[in-house]
Design a protein around this motif. Structure first.
Motif, PDB file in Angstrom:
ATOM      1  N   PRO A 113       5.666  -2.049   4.515  1.00 47.45           N
ATOM      2  CA  PRO A 113       4.887  -3.214   4.961  1.00 47.45           C
ATOM      3  C   PRO A 113       4.274  -3.934   3.755  1.00 47.45           C
ATOM      4  N   ILE A 114       4.392  -5.253   3.722  1.00 47.52           N
ATOM      5  CA  ILE A 114       3.757  -6.051   2.679  1.00 47.52           C
ATOM      6  C   ILE A 114       3.225  -7.341   3.292  1.00 47.52           C
ATOM      7  N   ALA A 115       2.272  -7.942   2.616  1.00 45.94           N
ATOM      8  CA  ALA A 115       1.743  -9.242   3.013  1.00 45.94           C
ATOM      9  C   ALA A 115       1.750 -10.145   1.786  1.00 45.94           C
TER      10      ALA A 115
ATOM     11  N   ASN B 112       0.848  -1.195   0.000  1.00 43.03           N
ATOM     12  CA  ASN B 112       0.000   0.000   0.000  1.00 43.03           C
ATOM     13  C   ASN B 112       0.882   1.242   0.000  1.00 43.03           C
ATOM     14  N   ASP B 113       0.402   2.280  -0.698  1.00 43.13           N
ATOM     15  CA  ASP B 113       1.081   3.568  -0.730  1.00 43.13           C
ATOM     16  C   ASP B 113       0.078   4.633  -0.305  1.00 43.13           C
ATOM     17  N   PRO B 114       0.470   5.571   0.545  1.00 41.27           N
ATOM     18  CA  PRO B 114      -0.483   6.578   1.026  1.00 41.27           C
ATOM     19  C   PRO B 114      -1.167   7.361  -0.092  1.00 41.27           C
ATOM     20  N   GLU B 115      -0.461   7.572  -1.195  1.00 45.90           N
ATOM     21  CA  GLU B 115      -1.028   8.352  -2.296  1.00 45.90           C
ATOM     22  C   GLU B 115      -1.748   7.487  -3.314  1.00 45.90           C
ATOM     23  N   HIS B 116      -1.187   6.329  -3.624  1.00 45.91           N
ATOM     24  CA  HIS B 116      -1.693   5.527  -4.741  1.00 45.91           C
ATOM     25  C   HIS B 116      -2.562   4.343  -4.321  1.00 45.91           C
ATOM     26  N   GLY B 117      -2.613   4.040  -3.042  1.00 44.34           N
ATOM     27  CA  GLY B 117      -3.482   2.976  -2.571  1.00 44.34           C
ATOM     28  C   GLY B 117      -2.847   1.605  -2.656  1.00 44.34           C
TER      29      GLY B 117
END
Length: 450
Positions: free
Chosen positions: A182-184, A136-141
């Motif tokens: 963070p990634i899953a 996830n990216d704060p700007e791009h989702g």
């Protein structure tokens, strides 16, 4: 719970007579070699030293089994993908999920409790090859992609992040701030989910909604135990953690690539795992290289080609990403041609991802017949007029011809692309291409004279 999950696909394969069960004990070091020899999708029921675990492999190593996943004939997979991708369905959140029946956190995180296979002769270690990676990216989702993982320690892996991708972009943005990403990682999801994850979608397209469109129902997602991310509820296993802010500094590989080549060592980031969750009776998915990857790549490349042609106002008849070029580097298409559209079609198809070789024909050519293609190239092509070369285009590291080892850590290679317009040239009467037809063929039948 969704009816189009990983285990539902296994049931579909079983019903189609395409699933084999091996009950004899198998060692992790034997899995990939055995998986390479099977004709059917296979579940190994008894893994030595890993009680309770099963391993599934070769699930989509043929176009036929991929068509079962898509629910359509083999020759319509790309068109079905293209059609369904225009009808995305947003995911929904659930409170509990089978993928979190067993939870290992903190010091209990241990990848050695999972039957990780040694896949190829020269590999740098055991690998997790079939992943559904969420970031996830704060700007791009949110973003989803497929990235292999190489075992390093009980709580760390390498991750192949050398090629251009949205997650690489997200990681670079976090790295610039000195922060981890963070990634899953979900393992054991429906092949349609993996098709959505590997689709070269614009950064503002939600691959989770695309997966819902391919499934025909919303993905059910559950919140991670240790991260502010959601993962597919019906997955077999989840790895939660973060990409360390160290850049492309850790050796990863070699690995038996989907290019059918044993790759080289690469410099890549490190994935540190904080939490592992899985089902009580988990099935580890070993994506068998190269064929499963290649057949998963083909419809994605083909659908992108169809979309590129339509955007260029060219009407496609058929399209094929040959498995000989791994379903990724070549596209062959037939079109309903208007003046000038042969060249327009070539240019459109060369714009697709890392496709580096394109042939475009008229609709009278069977693009699945190599002799037909050779005939079209022999008699409809003038090399100085119908061959198009583009230089300095985006490339992929695992193509040895781009010499990516000269670029240094984190460098991105470029390539030259070739397109051939094998349509009937403008100004040449179509009657000059009239095929031979034997006199009386429709009236005289050989069986009448035998």
């Amino acid at each position: 719970m969704n009816e189009n999950g990983f285990r539902d696909f296994l049931n579909d394969l079983e019903d189609a007579g395409q699933l084999k069960h091996i009950k004899k004990p198998v060692d992790c070091r034997q899995l990939s070699s055995l998986g390479d020899q099977v004709n059917e999708a296979t579940i190994f029921e008894n893994i030595i030293d890993y009680p309770g675990w099963r391993v599934a492999t070769a699930l989509v190593s043929t176009r036929k089994r991929l068509a079962i996943a898509m629910g359509c004939p083999e020759n319509r997979v790309a068109f079905e993908f293209e059609s369904k991708s225009t009808r995305p369905i947003k995911p929904i959140s659930v409170k509990s999920a089978p993928c979190q029946e067993i939870v290992m956190e903190g010091d209990n995180v241990d990848l050695t409790t999972i039957p990780l296979p040694m896949m190829h002769l020269f590999d740098g270690g055991p690998y997790i090859s079939g992943t559904f990676a969420i970031s996830n990216d704060p700007e791009h989702g949110s973003n989803v992609g497929c990235y292999r993982l190489m075992y390093r320690t009980p709580n760390e892996t390498g991750i192949d992040l050398v090629s251009p991708s949205d997650m690489r972009f997200y990681y670079q943005r976090a790295l610039d701030k000195g922060e981890p990403l963070p990634i899953a990682i979900a393992v054991g999801v429906h092949p349609l989910d993996m098709l959505a994850a590997s689709y070269k979608a614009p950064i503002d397209i939600d691959e989770l909604a695309l997966a819902g469109g391919l499934r025909g129902q919303a993905l059910e997602m559950v919140k991670c135990k240790s991260l502010d991310l959601e993962v597919p509820a019906d997955a077999e296993m989840i790895l939660e953690g973060e990409l360390l802010p160290i850049g492309w500094t850790a050796d990863e590989g070699p690995f038996g690539e989907f290019s059918q080549i044993s790759g080289d060592v690469k410099w890549n980031p490190v994935f540190r795992i904080k939490c592992i969750t899985h089902r009580r009776d988990p099935i580890f998915y070993m994506l068998q290289m190269p064929w499963e990857n290649d057949w998963l790549a083909a419809p994605v490349t083909e659908a992108a080609g169809l979309q590129a042609l339509r955007i260029a106002s060219v009407q496609p008849v058929d399209i094929r990403a040959p498995v000989g070029s791994c379903g990724y580097w070549s596209l062959i298409a037939s079109i309903k041609k208007r003046p000038g559209e042969g060249k327009n079609a070539v240019a459109a198809l060369l714009s697709v991802a890392e496709v580096k070789f394109v042939i475009v024909t008229d609709e009278d050519i069977d693009i699945y017949d190599p002799d037909e293609l050779d005939w079209a190239i022999a008699f409809r092509v003038q090399a100085n007029q119908d061959a198009i070369i583009l230089e300095g285009a985006r490339a992929k590291h695992i193509d040895p011809s781009v010499k990516s080892w000269l670029l240094g850590k984190g460098g991105l290679p470029t390539t030259a692309k070739l397109g051939i317009d094998a349509t009937i040239p403008e100004g040449v009467p179509k009657i000059l291409y009239r095929r031979i037809k034997n006199y009386g063929r429709d009236r005289f039948k050989l069986e009448d004279f035998e």
